[in-house]
Design an enzyme around this catalytic site. Structure first.
Site, PDB file in Angstrom:
ATOM      1  N   GLY A   9      -9.987   3.461  -8.576  1.00  0.00           N
ATOM      2  CA  GLY A   9     -11.010   3.125  -6.773  1.00  0.00           C
ATOM      3  C   GLY A   9     -10.273   3.410  -5.812  1.00  0.00           C
ATOM      4  N   SER A  11     -11.662   4.692  -3.513  1.00  0.00           N
ATOM      5  CA  SER A  11     -12.256   4.906  -2.009  1.00  0.00           C
ATOM      6  C   SER A  11     -12.225   4.525  -1.602  1.00  0.00           C
ATOM      7  CB  SER A  11     -14.399   4.886  -3.047  1.00  0.00           C
ATOM      8  OG  SER A  11     -14.321   3.542  -3.551  1.00  0.00           O
ATOM      9  N   ARG A  12     -11.513   3.629  -1.271  1.00  0.00           N
ATOM     10  CA  ARG A  12     -11.576   2.681  -0.239  1.00  0.00           C
ATOM     11  C   ARG A  12     -10.085   1.556  -0.098  1.00  0.00           C
ATOM     12  NH1 ARG A  12     -14.290  -1.675  -0.251  1.00  0.00           N
ATOM     13  NH2 ARG A  12     -15.084  -1.847  -2.869  1.00  0.00           N
ATOM     14  N   VAL A  61     -14.981   2.070 -14.312  1.00  0.00           N
ATOM     15  CA  VAL A  61     -13.388   2.043 -15.592  1.00  0.00           C
ATOM     16  C   VAL A  61     -13.513   1.710 -16.296  1.00  0.00           C
ATOM     17  CG1 VAL A  61     -11.835   3.097 -13.452  1.00  0.00           C
ATOM     18  CG2 VAL A  61     -12.122   0.309 -13.677  1.00  0.00           C
ATOM     19  N   SER A 139      -0.849  -7.466  -9.693  1.00  0.00           N
ATOM     20  CA  SER A 139      -0.919  -8.097  -8.108  1.00  0.00           C
ATOM     21  C   SER A 139       0.642  -9.505  -8.175  1.00  0.00           C
ATOM     22  CB  SER A 139      -1.870  -9.042  -8.085  1.00  0.00           C
ATOM     23  OG  SER A 139      -2.447 -10.086  -7.850  1.00  0.00           O
ATOM     24  N   TYR A 152      -8.650 -13.246 -12.444  1.00  0.00           N
ATOM     25  CA  TYR A 152      -8.208 -11.818 -12.121  1.00  0.00           C
ATOM     26  C   TYR A 152      -6.640 -12.372 -12.626  1.00  0.00           C
ATOM     27  CZ  TYR A 152      -6.127  -9.380  -8.344  1.00  0.00           C
ATOM     28  OH  TYR A 152      -5.470  -8.434  -7.571  1.00  0.00           O
ATOM     29  N   LYS A 156      -4.695  -9.756 -14.798  1.00  0.00           N
ATOM     30  CA  LYS A 156      -4.065  -8.503 -14.066  1.00  0.00           C
ATOM     31  C   LYS A 156      -2.151  -8.736 -14.604  1.00  0.00           C
ATOM     32  CE  LYS A 156      -5.727  -6.534 -10.203  1.00  0.00           C
ATOM     33  NZ  LYS A 156      -6.026  -4.789 -10.634  1.00  0.00           N
ATOM     34  N   ILE A 185      -2.355  -8.124   1.138  1.00  0.00           N
ATOM     35  CA  ILE A 185      -2.544  -6.552   1.609  1.00  0.00           C
ATOM     36  C   ILE A 185      -3.918  -6.330   2.424  1.00  0.00           C
ATOM     37  CG2 ILE A 185      -2.788  -3.865   1.130  1.00  0.00           C
ATOM     38  CD1 ILE A 185      -0.234  -5.824   0.709  1.00  0.00           C
TER      39      ILE A 185
HETATM   40  P1  NAP Z   1     -10.811  -3.396  -1.982  1.00  0.00           P
HETATM   41  O1  NAP Z   1     -10.722  -2.743  -1.102  1.00  0.00           O
HETATM   42  O2  NAP Z   1     -12.129  -4.438  -2.239  1.00  0.00           O
HETATM   43  O3  NAP Z   1     -11.284  -1.303  -3.192  1.00  0.00           O
HETATM   44  C1  NAP Z   1     -11.252  -1.604  -4.695  1.00  0.00           C
HETATM   45  C2  NAP Z   1     -11.450  -0.535  -4.582  1.00  0.00           C
HETATM   46  O4  NAP Z   1     -12.156  -0.374  -6.269  1.00  0.00           O
HETATM   47  C3  NAP Z   1     -12.727   0.457  -3.654  1.00  0.00           C
HETATM   48  O5  NAP Z   1     -12.797   1.599  -4.371  1.00  0.00           O
HETATM   49  C4  NAP Z   1     -13.882  -0.095  -5.166  1.00  0.00           C
HETATM   50  O6  NAP Z   1     -15.005   1.093  -5.920  1.00  0.00           O
HETATM   51  C5  NAP Z   1     -13.135   0.134  -6.167  1.00  0.00           C
HETATM   52  N1  NAP Z   1     -13.606  -0.791  -7.718  1.00  0.00           N
HETATM   53  C6  NAP Z   1     -13.461  -1.912  -8.231  1.00  0.00           C
HETATM   54  N2  NAP Z   1     -14.262  -1.858  -9.285  1.00  0.00           N
HETATM   55  C7  NAP Z   1     -14.322  -0.533  -9.915  1.00  0.00           C
HETATM   56  C8  NAP Z   1     -14.895   0.161 -11.125  1.00  0.00           C
HETATM   57  N3  NAP Z   1     -15.312  -1.206 -11.592  1.00  0.00           N
HETATM   58  N4  NAP Z   1     -14.570   1.066 -11.157  1.00  0.00           N
HETATM   59  C9  NAP Z   1     -14.211   2.513 -10.037  1.00  0.00           C
HETATM   60  N5  NAP Z   1     -14.003   1.854  -9.185  1.00  0.00           N
HETATM   61  C10 NAP Z   1     -13.763   0.516  -8.943  1.00  0.00           C
HETATM   62  O7  NAP Z   1      -9.562  -3.684  -2.953  1.00  0.00           O
HETATM   63  P2  NAP Z   1      -8.022  -3.340  -2.816  1.00  0.00           P
HETATM   64  O8  NAP Z   1      -7.512  -4.805  -1.279  1.00  0.00           O
HETATM   65  O9  NAP Z   1      -8.066  -1.864  -1.392  1.00  0.00           O
HETATM   66  O10 NAP Z   1      -7.731  -3.263  -3.880  1.00  0.00           O
HETATM   67  C11 NAP Z   1      -6.660  -2.231  -5.072  1.00  0.00           C
HETATM   68  C12 NAP Z   1      -5.989  -2.843  -5.970  1.00  0.00           C
HETATM   69  O11 NAP Z   1      -5.132  -3.803  -5.427  1.00  0.00           O
HETATM   70  C13 NAP Z   1      -7.147  -4.013  -6.893  1.00  0.00           C
HETATM   71  O12 NAP Z   1      -6.685  -3.550  -8.250  1.00  0.00           O
HETATM   72  C14 NAP Z   1      -6.474  -4.950  -6.633  1.00  0.00           C
HETATM   73  O13 NAP Z   1      -6.767  -6.018  -8.032  1.00  0.00           O
HETATM   74  C15 NAP Z   1      -4.999  -5.145  -6.636  1.00  0.00           C
HETATM   75  N6  NAP Z   1      -3.980  -5.912  -4.683  1.00  0.00           N
HETATM   76  C16 NAP Z   1      -4.914  -5.882  -4.191  1.00  0.00           C
HETATM   77  C17 NAP Z   1      -4.781  -6.711  -3.101  1.00  0.00           C
HETATM   78  C18 NAP Z   1      -5.206  -6.707  -1.678  1.00  0.00           C
HETATM   79  O14 NAP Z   1      -4.402  -8.092  -1.550  1.00  0.00           O
HETATM   80  N7  NAP Z   1      -5.590  -6.813  -1.408  1.00  0.00           N
HETATM   81  C19 NAP Z   1      -3.612  -7.452  -3.507  1.00  0.00           C
HETATM   82  C20 NAP Z   1      -2.641  -7.420  -4.985  1.00  0.00           C
HETATM   83  C21 NAP Z   1      -3.095  -6.923  -5.887  1.00  0.00           C
HETATM   84  P3  NAP Z   1     -16.629   1.419  -5.339  1.00  0.00           P
HETATM   85  O15 NAP Z   1     -16.276   0.583  -2.839  1.00  0.00           O
HETATM   86  O16 NAP Z   1     -16.566   2.892  -4.945  1.00  0.00           O
HETATM   87  O17 NAP Z   1     -17.104   0.325  -5.292  1.00  0.00           O
END
Ligand code: NAP
Length: 244
Positions: A9, A11-12, A61, A139, A152, A156, A185
């Site tokens: 993941g 990419s973003r 994944v 998380s 979720y 996690k 975040i």
């Molecule tokens: P995001 O901006 O939505 O980005 C999610 C990333 O995961 C993207 O690069 C997406 O790829 C990739 N992805 C999703 N499903 C996938 C799969 N099946 N196989 C491969 N790649 C996959 O999310 P984020 O906020 O950066 O979150 C990143 C991680 O941090 C996650 O595990 C999330 O649960 C955790 N987290 C986030 C927060 C928050 O507040 N943002 C808090 C706690 C934990 P594509 O774009 O190519 O689809």
């Protein structure tokens, strides 16, 4: 010597910040993505333009065979993976009784099975080298639980159980396994909540602001680095005090 990292993941959001941080620290980076091909390829080009080495590789994944292929491609191009960051993730917002079975299974497929697949793919080489590092992105909800995010939070929490168990199993082989537990975040995942909810979450955060992807990337880099070489099986919360 340059080491290779693989970030799922990447990419973003948080994953992209982790990729940039690791590249800045001298890692060659395999950037896994699911759908955001242009973003992942753009990030790889950005790193190469700065003199680094990076390769974008597509894989869901949750798909064991696709993960093996993607990791094989990354290792062929960049060298053996010394650091794996399991970051790929998806969000949820619905009541438990309304959670469709497919969504429940998808949460576990991405968060728990995803880590199972990537770790099993890279582990033989790490065990052979008797060196390696794994950082899983869980998380705060995996630690504390959250209404309307049961699937979720449960998946996690599974990642935290995996981290602690595997850390004990792999410590004798000099492979460390840790977790970061981000709070709220600012990424696409959180932007989807809307400005009002975001402002209220910032207010509830003792540090007075939401986290940035770079805040999490710093914690990942710390856990991956030499300063943390006696730290394993831990969950490092990155939340500005949100769950204190
Ligand atoms: P995001 O901006 O939505 O980005 C999610 C990333 O995961 C993207 O690069 C997406 O790829 C990739 N992805 C999703 N499903 C996938 C799969 N099946 N196989 C491969 N790649 C996959 O999310 P984020 O906020 O950066 O979150 C990143 C991680 O941090 C996650 O595990 C999330 O649960 C955790 N987290 C986030 C927060 C928050 O507040 N943002 C808090 C706690 C934990 P594509 O774009 O190519 O689809």
């Amino acid at each position: 010597m340059e080491k290779t990292a693989f970030v799922t993941g990447g990419s973003r959001g948080i994953g992209r910040a982790v990729v940039r941080r690791l590249a800045a620290e001298g890692y060659a980076v395999g950037i896994n993505y699911l759908q955001s091909r242009a973003a992942a390829e753009g990030l790889a080009s950005e790193i190469r333009a700065q003199g680094g080495r990076a390769l974008a590789v597509q894989a869901d994944v949750a798909d064991r065979a696709a993960v093996r292929t993607a990791i094989g491609r990354a290792e062929e191009a960049l060298g053996p993976i010394a650091l794996l960051v399991n970051n790929a993730g998806i969000a949820q917002n619905d009541l438990f009784q309304d959670t469709p079975e497919e969504l429940w299974r998808r949460m576990f497929a991405v968060h728990a099975d995803g880590a199972f697949h990537t770790i099993q793919a890279i582990l033989p080489r790490m065990l052979h080298e008797k060196e390696g590092c794994i950082v899983n992105v869980s998380s705060i909800w995996g630690l504390r639980g959250a209404a309307c995010e049961t699937a979720y939070a449960a998946s996690k929490a599974a990642l935290i159980g995996l981290t602690r168990s595997l850390a004990a199993e792999l410590a004798p082989s000099h492979i460390r396994v840790n977790c970061v537990a981000p709070g709220v975040i600012r990424t696409d995942m959180v932007e989807a909540l809307g400005e009002e909810t975001i402002a209220s979450l910032a207010e509830q955060t003792p540090a007075g602001r939401l986290g940035t992807p770079e805040d999490v990337a710093k914690a990942v880099a710390f856990l991956a680095g030499p300063e943390a070489d006696f730290i394993t099986g831990q969950v490092l919360t990155v939340d500005g005090g949100f769950i204190l």
